[in-house]
Design a protein around this motif. Structure first.
Motif, PDB file in Angstrom:
ATOM      1  N   LEU A   1     -11.189  17.499 -55.340  1.00 13.32           N
ATOM      2  CA  LEU A   1     -11.556  17.233 -56.731  1.00 13.32           C
ATOM      3  C   LEU A   1     -11.201  18.375 -57.674  1.00 13.32           C
ATOM      4  CD1 LEU A   1     -15.024  15.515 -56.183  1.00 13.32           C
ATOM      5  CD2 LEU A   1     -12.772  14.451 -56.436  1.00 13.32           C
ATOM      6  N   ASP A   2     -11.137  19.592 -57.157  1.00  9.95           N
ATOM      7  CA  ASP A   2     -10.816  20.746 -57.992  1.00  9.95           C
ATOM      8  C   ASP A   2      -9.513  21.371 -57.517  1.00  9.95           C
ATOM      9  OD1 ASP A   2     -13.203  20.662 -59.573  1.00  9.95           O
ATOM     10  OD2 ASP A   2     -14.276  21.437 -57.827  1.00  9.95           O
ATOM     11  N   ARG A   3      -8.773  21.941 -58.443  1.00  8.38           N
ATOM     12  CA  ARG A   3      -7.506  22.565 -58.081  1.00  8.38           C
ATOM     13  C   ARG A   3      -7.749  23.783 -57.193  1.00  8.38           C
ATOM     14  NH1 ARG A   3      -4.237  26.743 -60.071  1.00  8.38           N
ATOM     15  NH2 ARG A   3      -2.070  26.491 -59.437  1.00  8.38           N
ATOM     16  N   ILE A   4      -7.004  23.859 -56.091  1.00  8.56           N
ATOM     17  CA  ILE A   4      -7.055  25.012 -55.191  1.00  8.56           C
ATOM     18  C   ILE A   4      -5.748  25.784 -55.370  1.00  8.56           C
ATOM     19  CG2 ILE A   4      -7.216  25.774 -52.800  1.00  8.56           C
ATOM     20  CD1 ILE A   4      -8.708  23.180 -52.164  1.00  8.56           C
ATOM     21  N   PRO A   5      -5.798  27.013 -55.876  1.00  4.50           N
ATOM     22  CA  PRO A   5      -4.555  27.739 -56.159  1.00  4.50           C
ATOM     23  C   PRO A   5      -3.877  28.331 -54.929  1.00  4.50           C
ATOM     24  CG  PRO A   5      -6.445  29.087 -56.748  1.00  4.50           C
ATOM     25  CD  PRO A   5      -6.989  27.743 -56.352  1.00  4.50           C
ATOM     26  N   GLU A   6      -4.585  28.379 -53.785  1.00  6.58           N
ATOM     27  CA  GLU A   6      -4.003  28.978 -52.589  1.00  6.58           C
ATOM     28  C   GLU A   6      -2.963  28.049 -51.952  1.00  6.58           C
ATOM     29  OE1 GLU A   6      -7.400  28.783 -52.936  1.00  6.58           O
ATOM     30  OE2 GLU A   6      -7.684  30.859 -53.594  1.00  6.58           O
ATOM     31  N   MET A   7      -2.207  28.610 -51.028  1.00  2.00           N
ATOM     32  CA  MET A   7      -1.150  27.861 -50.357  1.00  2.00           C
ATOM     33  C   MET A   7      -1.718  26.928 -49.296  1.00  2.00           C
ATOM     34  SD  MET A   7       2.239  29.364 -48.413  1.00  2.00           S
ATOM     35  CE  MET A   7       1.433  29.625 -46.826  1.00  2.00           C
ATOM     36  N   TYR A   8      -1.154  25.729 -49.210  1.00  3.72           N
ATOM     37  CA  TYR A   8      -1.486  24.763 -48.173  1.00  3.72           C
ATOM     38  C   TYR A   8      -0.518  24.975 -47.004  1.00  3.72           C
ATOM     39  CZ  TYR A   8      -4.084  22.089 -51.753  1.00  3.72           C
ATOM     40  OH  TYR A   8      -4.958  21.688 -52.727  1.00  3.72           O
ATOM     41  N   THR A   9      -1.031  25.136 -45.800  1.00  3.66           N
ATOM     42  CA  THR A   9      -0.172  25.306 -44.633  1.00  3.66           C
ATOM     43  C   THR A   9       0.513  23.988 -44.283  1.00  3.66           C
ATOM     44  OG1 THR A   9      -1.579  27.048 -43.721  1.00  3.66           O
ATOM     45  CG2 THR A   9      -0.104  25.931 -42.189  1.00  3.66           C
ATOM     46  N   VAL A  10       1.828  24.037 -44.074  1.00  3.53           N
ATOM     47  CA  VAL A  10       2.576  22.847 -43.657  1.00  3.53           C
ATOM     48  C   VAL A  10       2.573  22.781 -42.135  1.00  3.53           C
ATOM     49  CG1 VAL A  10       4.826  21.712 -43.607  1.00  3.53           C
ATOM     50  CG2 VAL A  10       4.037  22.811 -45.708  1.00  3.53           C
ATOM     51  N   GLN A  11       2.169  21.632 -41.580  1.00  2.71           N
ATOM     52  CA  GLN A  11       2.077  21.472 -40.130  1.00  2.71           C
ATOM     53  C   GLN A  11       3.150  20.556 -39.551  1.00  2.71           C
ATOM     54  OE1 GLN A  11      -2.046  20.244 -39.539  1.00  2.71           O
ATOM     55  NE2 GLN A  11      -2.665  22.381 -39.324  1.00  2.71           N
ATOM     56  N   LYS A  12       3.629  19.602 -40.356  1.00  2.00           N
ATOM     57  CA  LYS A  12       4.706  18.721 -39.906  1.00  2.00           C
ATOM     58  C   LYS A  12       5.331  18.042 -41.117  1.00  2.00           C
ATOM     59  CE  LYS A  12       1.122  15.341 -38.595  1.00  2.00           C
ATOM     60  NZ  LYS A  12       0.583  14.501 -37.495  1.00  2.00           N
ATOM     61  N   VAL A  13       6.468  17.402 -40.902  1.00  2.00           N
ATOM     62  CA  VAL A  13       7.181  16.759 -42.004  1.00  2.00           C
ATOM     63  C   VAL A  13       7.627  15.362 -41.586  1.00  2.00           C
ATOM     64  CG1 VAL A  13       8.018  18.946 -42.958  1.00  2.00           C
ATOM     65  CG2 VAL A  13       9.423  17.709 -41.298  1.00  2.00           C
ATOM     66  N   TYR A  14       7.789  14.510 -42.583  1.00  2.00           N
ATOM     67  CA  TYR A  14       8.400  13.199 -42.374  1.00  2.00           C
ATOM     68  C   TYR A  14       9.183  12.868 -43.632  1.00  2.00           C
ATOM     69  CZ  TYR A  14       9.151   8.238 -41.681  1.00  2.00           C
ATOM     70  OH  TYR A  14       9.744   7.007 -41.549  1.00  2.00           O
ATOM     71  N   GLN A  15      10.518  12.838 -43.491  1.00  2.00           N
ATOM     72  CA  GLN A  15      11.392  12.661 -44.646  1.00  2.00           C
ATOM     73  C   GLN A  15      11.019  13.706 -45.702  1.00  2.00           C
ATOM     74  OE1 GLN A  15      11.264   8.461 -45.650  1.00  2.00           O
ATOM     75  NE2 GLN A  15      12.357   7.884 -43.788  1.00  2.00           N
ATOM     76  N   ASP A  16      10.614  13.292 -46.910  1.00  2.00           N
ATOM     77  CA  ASP A  16      10.284  14.289 -47.932  1.00  2.00           C
ATOM     78  C   ASP A  16       8.775  14.487 -48.111  1.00  2.00           C
ATOM     79  OD1 ASP A  16      10.022  11.763 -48.924  1.00  2.00           O
ATOM     80  OD2 ASP A  16      11.168  12.095 -50.759  1.00  2.00           O
ATOM     81  N   TRP A  17       7.974  13.975 -47.179  1.00  2.00           N
ATOM     82  CA  TRP A  17       6.531  14.222 -47.170  1.00  2.00           C
ATOM     83  C   TRP A  17       6.227  15.401 -46.246  1.00  2.00           C
ATOM     84  CZ3 TRP A  17       2.309  10.959 -49.033  1.00  2.00           C
ATOM     85  CH2 TRP A  17       2.743   9.887 -49.825  1.00  2.00           C
ATOM     86  N   VAL A  18       5.155  16.137 -46.552  1.00  2.00           N
ATOM     87  CA  VAL A  18       4.712  17.216 -45.667  1.00  2.00           C
ATOM     88  C   VAL A  18       3.227  17.024 -45.352  1.00  2.00           C
ATOM     89  CG1 VAL A  18       6.426  18.913 -46.409  1.00  2.00           C
ATOM     90  CG2 VAL A  18       4.265  18.755 -47.651  1.00  2.00           C
ATOM     91  N   TYR A  19       2.883  17.286 -44.097  1.00  2.00           N
ATOM     92  CA  TYR A  19       1.479  17.219 -43.686  1.00  2.00           C
ATOM     93  C   TYR A  19       0.898  18.619 -43.825  1.00  2.00           C
ATOM     94  CZ  TYR A  19      -2.710  15.924 -41.083  1.00  2.00           C
ATOM     95  OH  TYR A  19      -4.014  15.661 -40.719  1.00  2.00           O
ATOM     96  N   VAL A  20      -0.164  18.747 -44.620  1.00  2.00           N
ATOM     97  CA  VAL A  20      -0.693  20.068 -44.951  1.00  2.00           C
ATOM     98  C   VAL A  20      -2.164  20.190 -44.562  1.00  2.00           C
ATOM     99  CG1 VAL A  20       0.922  20.369 -46.869  1.00  2.00           C
ATOM    100  CG2 VAL A  20      -1.335  19.364 -47.306  1.00  2.00           C
ATOM    101  N   GLN A  21      -2.600  21.435 -44.490  1.00  2.00           N
ATOM    102  CA  GLN A  21      -4.010  21.721 -44.228  1.00  2.00           C
ATOM    103  C   GLN A  21      -4.409  22.971 -44.996  1.00  2.00           C
ATOM    104  OE1 GLN A  21      -5.734  21.331 -40.185  1.00  2.00           O
ATOM    105  NE2 GLN A  21      -6.372  23.455 -40.396  1.00  2.00           N
ATOM    106  N   ILE A  22      -5.625  22.968 -45.509  1.00  2.00           N
ATOM    107  CA  ILE A  22      -6.150  24.143 -46.196  1.00  2.00           C
ATOM    108  C   ILE A  22      -7.659  24.190 -46.016  1.00  2.00           C
ATOM    109  CG2 ILE A  22      -6.483  23.001 -48.435  1.00  2.00           C
ATOM    110  CD1 ILE A  22      -5.532  25.649 -49.736  1.00  2.00           C
TER     111      ILE A  22
END
Length: 342
Positions: A296-317
């Motif tokens: 709900l609120d903007r998180i300015p830190e980086m989201y870790t990328v764990q995997k990709v599919y085409q131009d989508w990225v799976y992230v975690q923070i």
């Protein structure tokens, strides 16, 4: 009842004192400004912000020092050293109109303006693109002619093009600006790199990351250049269980390296949700799937990328003790160590 009204008045006063967060740039002839730990010129310097680097600040009524967030650090900067994105765009708007109205006989002035246009675009790519999009066709056409004809070959077209690529389009006409740069490069017998980043290596991570070929042979390594503030951009093409196959380049260099790198928590992207804080991370790489996480609120830190599919990225923070994860759609990715992308 009087106590209730009094407390409510204080609350409203507090609400009007702290204004909304804004995007800012430094306003300093020296080309840099210090970020301090407290609201005092004698306070400890915790970071240095240079010309063109973007930060978030929180203006307050009747205050001389504003809180500033920059690359994960929070400090204070004197308000006289801050130029808002709105002020910068107004400055650019006036510059565009003035340059377009100059007579063709003013050759020397035209050369100065041409060089200034490219410098503005290198330092403030997002502001230039947004202001360009707001111009009438007559001024857009003039600017495109200028972008097609750099005044000298010392202008770094690749760097400018890469920075425009990294922030994404601001309007349907934005592609014309990049096409003009390609034409300029063609005149100089250059070819601008079509590198399309979807991740970065965190700017604070200064260790070497080995780069391998498909047989596991080491090809070299990737490493951020903190001294020159030249950071690595990644185009993650595909992934295996523990590795990413990437195209990588330093922002200020032309060379693109390819190979496998081991997955790392320092590889990630930022979210492009500055103006609309709510962010959905989906359960599958399609907007038709259900949101797996909603922030709900903007998180300015980086989201870790764990995997990709085409131009989508799976992230975690992880933020405030809560872990968010899911697929981040392409138009909400901001693989940029220098600035937000909105």
């Amino acid at each position: 009842m009087k106590i209730l009204v009094f407390n409510l008045g204080l609350s409203l006063l507090g609400m009007t004192t702290l204004l909304a967060q804004r995007v800012g740039f430094i306003n300093d002839a020296d080309g840099y400004t210090n970020l301090r730990a407290a609201a005092s010129s004698q306070s400890e310097i915790i970071s240095v912000i240079r010309q063109g680097e973007e930060f978030t600040y929180y203006p307050k009524n009747n205050a001389n020092w504003y809180q500033v967030d920059f690359k994960g650090k929070s400090g204070f900067m004197h308000k006289s050293r801050i130029k808002s994105l709105g002020q910068l765009k107004a400055e650019l708007n006036n510059f565009f109109k003035k340059s377009a109205s100059a007579t063709k006989d003013a050759v020397e002035l035209g050369e100065i303006d041409n060089e200034k246009l490219f410098q503005f675009t290198q330092d403030y790519p997002k502001a230039v693109m947004q202001t360009f999009c707001q111009q009438p066709k007559r001024i857009q056409d003039f600017l495109l002619q200028e972008f097609e004809s750099p005044i000298h070959d010392l202008i770094d077209l690749q760097l400018i093009y890469s920075r425009l690529e990294a922030i994404g389009p601001s309007c349907s006409d934005a592609s014309k600006l990049k096409s003009a740069l390609k034409k300029a490069a063609g005149k100089m017998r250059m070819k601008l790199d079509e590198f399309r980043p979807n991740a970065v290596i965190h700017h604070d991570y200064l260790k070497e990351i080995p780069l391998y070929d498909s047989k596991g042979k080491k090809l070299g390594f990737l490493k951020n250049d903190d001294k020159n503030e030249d950071y690595i951009y990644l185009e993650i093409v595909r992934d295996s269980l523990d590795f990413f196959y990437v195209k990588s380049k330093m922002e200020m260099e032309l060379e693109v390296k390819e190979g496998w790198i081991k997955k790392n928590r320092q590889i990630g992207t930022y979210a492009r949700n500055y103006s609309r804080p709510s962010l959905k991370l989906y359960s599958h790489p399609t907007k038709k799937s259900k949101p797996q996480s909603q922030i709900l609120d903007r998180i300015p830190e980086m989201y870790t990328v764990q995997k990709v599919y085409q131009d989508w990225v799976y992230v975690q923070i992880e933020h405030d003790g809560v872990t968010y994860s899911g697929w981040l759609q392409p138009n909400m990715q901001c693989p940029n160590s220098y600035m937000t992308c909105n």
